[in-house]
Scaffold this motif. Structure first.
Motif, PDB file in Angstrom:
ATOM      1  N   VAL A  71       0.849  -1.206   0.000  1.00 53.49           N
ATOM      2  CA  VAL A  71       0.000   0.000   0.000  1.00 53.49           C
ATOM      3  C   VAL A  71       0.878   1.247   0.000  1.00 53.49           C
ATOM      4  O   VAL A  71       0.647   2.189  -0.776  1.00 53.49           O
ATOM      5  N   CYS A  72       1.907   1.259   0.856  1.00 52.52           N
ATOM      6  CA  CYS A  72       2.793   2.440   0.913  1.00 52.52           C
ATOM      7  C   CYS A  72       3.434   2.693  -0.442  1.00 52.52           C
ATOM      8  O   CYS A  72       3.374   3.813  -0.972  1.00 52.52           O
ATOM      9  N   LEU A  73       4.055   1.670  -0.992  1.00 54.52           N
ATOM     10  CA  LEU A  73       4.908   1.902  -2.156  1.00 54.52           C
ATOM     11  C   LEU A  73       4.099   2.047  -3.434  1.00 54.52           C
ATOM     12  O   LEU A  73       4.470   2.821  -4.322  1.00 54.52           O
ATOM     13  N   MET A  74       2.959   1.350  -3.520  1.00 56.13           N
ATOM     14  CA  MET A  74       2.113   1.539  -4.709  1.00 56.13           C
ATOM     15  C   MET A  74       1.463   2.920  -4.696  1.00 56.13           C
ATOM     16  O   MET A  74       1.197   3.497  -5.746  1.00 56.13           O
ATOM     17  N   THR A  75       1.194   3.432  -3.500  1.00 58.43           N
ATOM     18  CA  THR A  75       0.576   4.758  -3.424  1.00 58.43           C
ATOM     19  C   THR A  75       1.581   5.855  -3.791  1.00 58.43           C
ATOM     20  O   THR A  75       1.201   6.878  -4.378  1.00 58.43           O
ATOM     21  N   LEU A  76       2.838   5.613  -3.467  1.00 53.84           N
ATOM     22  CA  LEU A  76       3.850   6.649  -3.721  1.00 53.84           C
ATOM     23  C   LEU A  76       4.392   6.638  -5.149  1.00 53.84           C
ATOM     24  O   LEU A  76       5.034   7.599  -5.561  1.00 53.84           O
ATOM     25  N   THR A  77       4.166   5.557  -5.878  1.00 57.21           N
ATOM     26  CA  THR A  77       4.827   5.426  -7.185  1.00 57.21           C
ATOM     27  C   THR A  77       3.827   5.381  -8.338  1.00 57.21           C
ATOM     28  O   THR A  77       2.658   5.058  -8.147  1.00 57.21           O
ATOM     29  N   GLY A 125      24.677   7.278  -5.830  1.00 53.26           N
ATOM     30  CA  GLY A 125      24.954   6.944  -7.228  1.00 53.26           C
ATOM     31  C   GLY A 125      23.785   6.254  -7.912  1.00 53.26           C
ATOM     32  O   GLY A 125      23.724   6.191  -9.144  1.00 53.26           O
ATOM     33  N   ALA A 126      22.853   5.721  -7.118  1.00 52.23           N
ATOM     34  CA  ALA A 126      21.790   4.895  -7.710  1.00 52.23           C
ATOM     35  C   ALA A 126      20.561   5.709  -8.132  1.00 52.23           C
ATOM     36  O   ALA A 126      19.802   5.293  -9.009  1.00 52.23           O
ATOM     37  N   ILE A 127      20.356   6.871  -7.479  1.00 51.83           N
ATOM     38  CA  ILE A 127      19.158   7.672  -7.792  1.00 51.83           C
ATOM     39  C   ILE A 127      19.258   8.166  -9.231  1.00 51.83           C
ATOM     40  O   ILE A 127      20.286   8.696  -9.649  1.00 51.83           O
ATOM     41  N   ARG A 128      18.179   7.995  -9.998  1.00 53.31           N
ATOM     42  CA  ARG A 128      18.282   8.340 -11.428  1.00 53.31           C
ATOM     43  C   ARG A 128      16.974   8.910 -11.976  1.00 53.31           C
ATOM     44  O   ARG A 128      15.903   8.655 -11.435  1.00 53.31           O
ATOM     45  N   ASP A 129      17.137   9.627 -13.074  1.00 55.69           N
ATOM     46  CA  ASP A 129      16.001  10.345 -13.637  1.00 55.69           C
ATOM     47  C   ASP A 129      16.248  10.617 -15.119  1.00 55.69           C
ATOM     48  O   ASP A 129      15.879  11.669 -15.635  1.00 55.69           O
ATOM     49  N   ALA A 130      16.927   9.697 -15.795  1.00 56.20           N
ATOM     50  CA  ALA A 130      17.250   9.937 -17.205  1.00 56.20           C
ATOM     51  C   ALA A 130      16.090   9.473 -18.083  1.00 56.20           C
ATOM     52  O   ALA A 130      15.228   8.703 -17.644  1.00 56.20           O
ATOM     53  N   ILE A 131      16.095   9.884 -19.323  1.00 58.41           N
ATOM     54  CA  ILE A 131      15.010   9.546 -20.248  1.00 58.41           C
ATOM     55  C   ILE A 131      14.957   8.041 -20.506  1.00 58.41           C
ATOM     56  O   ILE A 131      13.915   7.480 -20.782  1.00 58.41           O
ATOM     57  N   TYR A 132      16.097   7.371 -20.376  1.00 60.44           N
ATOM     58  CA  TYR A 132      16.168   5.937 -20.696  1.00 60.44           C
ATOM     59  C   TYR A 132      16.188   5.039 -19.458  1.00 60.44           C
ATOM     60  O   TYR A 132      16.503   3.868 -19.534  1.00 60.44           O
ATOM     61  N   THR A 133      15.886   5.592 -18.260  1.00 57.93           N
ATOM     62  CA  THR A 133      15.838   4.751 -17.044  1.00 57.93           C
ATOM     63  C   THR A 133      14.500   4.963 -16.344  1.00 57.93           C
ATOM     64  O   THR A 133      13.842   5.989 -16.552  1.00 57.93           O
ATOM     65  N   PRO A 134      14.139   4.025 -15.457  1.00 59.58           N
ATOM     66  CA  PRO A 134      13.010   4.349 -14.577  1.00 59.58           C
ATOM     67  C   PRO A 134      13.401   5.541 -13.711  1.00 59.58           C
ATOM     68  O   PRO A 134      14.587   5.752 -13.441  1.00 59.58           O
ATOM     69  N   LYS A 135      12.411   6.276 -13.273  1.00 59.77           N
ATOM     70  CA  LYS A 135      12.690   7.431 -12.395  1.00 59.77           C
ATOM     71  C   LYS A 135      12.615   6.949 -10.942  1.00 59.77           C
ATOM     72  O   LYS A 135      11.640   6.313 -10.534  1.00 59.77           O
ATOM     73  N   THR A 136      13.666   7.264 -10.174  1.00 61.89           N
ATOM     74  CA  THR A 136      13.654   6.866  -8.761  1.00 61.89           C
ATOM     75  C   THR A 136      12.630   7.706  -8.012  1.00 61.89           C
ATOM     76  O   THR A 136      12.710   8.937  -8.005  1.00 61.89           O
ATOM     77  N   ARG A 137      11.683   7.026  -7.375  1.00 61.62           N
ATOM     78  CA  ARG A 137      10.635   7.754  -6.652  1.00 61.62           C
ATOM     79  C   ARG A 137      10.767   7.588  -5.135  1.00 61.62           C
ATOM     80  O   ARG A 137      10.445   8.494  -4.377  1.00 61.62           O
ATOM     81  N   VAL A 138      11.239   6.390  -4.695  1.00 61.80           N
ATOM     82  CA  VAL A 138      11.276   6.097  -3.257  1.00 61.80           C
ATOM     83  C   VAL A 138      12.564   5.349  -2.899  1.00 61.80           C
ATOM     84  O   VAL A 138      13.021   4.503  -3.672  1.00 61.80           O
ATOM     85  N   ILE A 139      13.100   5.655  -1.728  1.00 58.26           N
ATOM     86  CA  ILE A 139      14.098   4.782  -1.085  1.00 58.26           C
ATOM     87  C   ILE A 139      13.378   4.128   0.091  1.00 58.26           C
ATOM     88  O   ILE A 139      12.719   4.808   0.880  1.00 58.26           O
ATOM     89  N   SER A 140      13.500   2.803   0.189  1.00 54.48           N
ATOM     90  CA  SER A 140      12.838   2.071   1.264  1.00 54.48           C
ATOM     91  C   SER A 140      13.882   1.470   2.201  1.00 54.48           C
ATOM     92  O   SER A 140      14.788   0.762   1.759  1.00 54.48           O
ATOM     93  N   LEU A 141      13.756   1.755   3.493  1.00 54.73           N
ATOM     94  CA  LEU A 141      14.649   1.164   4.505  1.00 54.73           C
ATOM     95  C   LEU A 141      13.833   0.263   5.429  1.00 54.73           C
ATOM     96  O   LEU A 141      12.600   0.387   5.488  1.00 54.73           O
ATOM     97  N   GLU A 142      14.526  -0.608   6.143  1.00 50.47           N
ATOM     98  CA  GLU A 142      13.855  -1.540   7.070  1.00 50.47           C
ATOM     99  C   GLU A 142      14.504  -1.398   8.450  1.00 50.47           C
ATOM    100  O   GLU A 142      15.725  -1.477   8.572  1.00 50.47           O
ATOM    101  N   ASN A 143      13.661  -1.209   9.492  1.00 54.18           N
ATOM    102  CA  ASN A 143      14.187  -0.964  10.838  1.00 54.18           C
ATOM    103  C   ASN A 143      13.179  -1.440  11.878  1.00 54.18           C
ATOM    104  O   ASN A 143      12.079  -0.891  11.931  1.00 54.18           O
ATOM    105  N   THR A 144      13.518  -2.483  12.692  1.00 51.33           N
ATOM    106  CA  THR A 144      14.759  -3.211  12.706  1.00 51.33           C
ATOM    107  C   THR A 144      14.862  -4.061  11.439  1.00 51.33           C
ATOM    108  O   THR A 144      13.854  -4.312  10.782  1.00 51.33           O
TER     109      THR A 144
END
Ligand SMILES: Cc1ncc(COP(=O)(O)O)c(C=O)c1O
Length: 351
Positions: A71-77, A125-144
């Protein structure tokens, strides 16, 4: 706590916990309505309290942790977008790739370090937004971090990732299934851990002992949209107050005692470190998850030891190829001592 009649010491997961007597009473007496129509007062109370606990505007009750992540990630992307996440994350290792399949979202996977972090420079280095790549919308972390021995992410690390995400126009999501374990381990409010994240989800049905349920928390507009995503995934529940009532008890009564689980996990890890043939660094065990490996010279594999221990009444689980023990409500100090004796005795024999 009533010991199970079978007498097993079940350390497979904190998800095996059963509702407490107070939860069962609260469930029986819960005031309910149709929550899909917005009528369930107990769900509404739960959503408000949960959001408050993690310092967000609003909450949304969902059936499971897996659905909360979806739900979180589908709503944000949206289409042509991606989520950056760790190769050891629950999302990547244990949720059937549902985010890619249902969400049409690209999973951009980076290696986790053993402490559950993803190095900042790798993220940069991984965040990207070029015409030929997917656009990075979210970084997801896990804690704990489940597969990283229940590691607690350092607060300054989270802050650095948040600063990076904000500068690059990327959302930060927390799979906080066990956020209260992190909060208790650090001695801070869960809201402090959650502050740098736009959206957070956590579970009631793990160490907090509720039978069912997770929550998604974030801004009010996000939660309104998340409600639509939940509906699409089939997660709208009707008289869900019966479940929310148990989750309210979880939030009100079951958080502080997590310290006891952490203490038991520490004793277990230190005991395991003293057993010949077991490889573990007890310093890695900060919360309730203990992960260890066997020396091949013992002749045992994780799988053969798992079944031998089961025959002797001690249940563990596998985390990849390693063995995992999780402490929780109902597991006593005596159980830990007994489990250690059984593991030691078993390892002195040949498989
Ligand atoms: C970190 C993490 N996230 C999400 C989940 C999913 O929770 P559930 O299996 O209750 O859907 C789990 C379950 O163990 C987990 O450990």
């Amino acid at each position: 706590m009533v010991r199970e009649a079978d007498g097993l010491i079940d350390l497979r997961s904190d998800t095996v916990t059963k509702p407490t007597p107070a939860m069962r009473r609260a469930m029986a007496e819960a005031e309910v309505g149709d929550d899909v129509l917005g009528d369930d007062p107990t769900v509404q109370r739960l959503e408000a309290l949960a959001a408050q606990r993690v310092g967000k505007e609003a909450g949304l009750f969902v059936p499971s942790g897996v659905m909360a992540n979806l739900v979180c990630l589908m709503t944000l992307t949206g289409r042509n977008e991606e989520v950056i996440l760790g190769d050891q994350s629950h999302l990547y290792t244990a949720e059937v790739g549902g985010l890619g399949i249902f969400g049409n979202v690209f999973l951009h996977v980076l290696p986790n370090l053993p402490d559950g972090t993803i190095p900042l420079e790798r993220l940069q280095g991984a965040i990207r937004d070029a015409i030929y790549t997917p656009k990075t919308r979210v970084i997801s972390l896990e804690n704990t971090h489940n597969r990283c021995s229940g590691a607690v992410l350092p607060m300054d690390y989270i802050q650095q990732v948040a600063t990076l995400a904000r500068a690059r126009g990327v959302y930060l999501h927390l799979d906080g299934a066990r956020i209260f374990n992190a909060a208790v381990a650090l001695g801070v409010d869960a809201a402090e851990i959650a502050r740098p994240f736009e959206v957070v989800n956590f579970c009631f049905s793990k160490g907090l002992c509720a039978p069912v349920g997770s929550i998604v928390c974030g801004g009010a507009a996000f939660i309104q949209e998340a409600r639509r995503t939940r509906r699409m995934l089939g997660g709208g529940m009707r008289q869900a107050g019966v479940l929310a009532a148990a989750a309210l008890v979880a939030l009100n009564e079951m958080i502080d005692r997590l310290a006891e689980d952490h203490e038991h996990a520490r004793i277990l890890a230190e005991g395991l470190a003293n057993i010949t043939g077991v490889h573990i660094d007890p310093a890695r065990v900060q919360t309730n998850i203990v992960i260890f490996e066997l020396d091949p010279a013992t002749g045992w594999t994780s799988a053969t030891l798992l079944s031998a221990l089961k025959a002797r009444g001690v249940l563990l689980s596998l985390s990849g190829t390693r063995l995992r023990a999780v402490t929780h409500y109902g597991i006593t100090r005596a159980d830990i001592d007994h489990a250690l004796r059984v593991i030691q005795q078993t390892l002195t024999q040949r498989p």
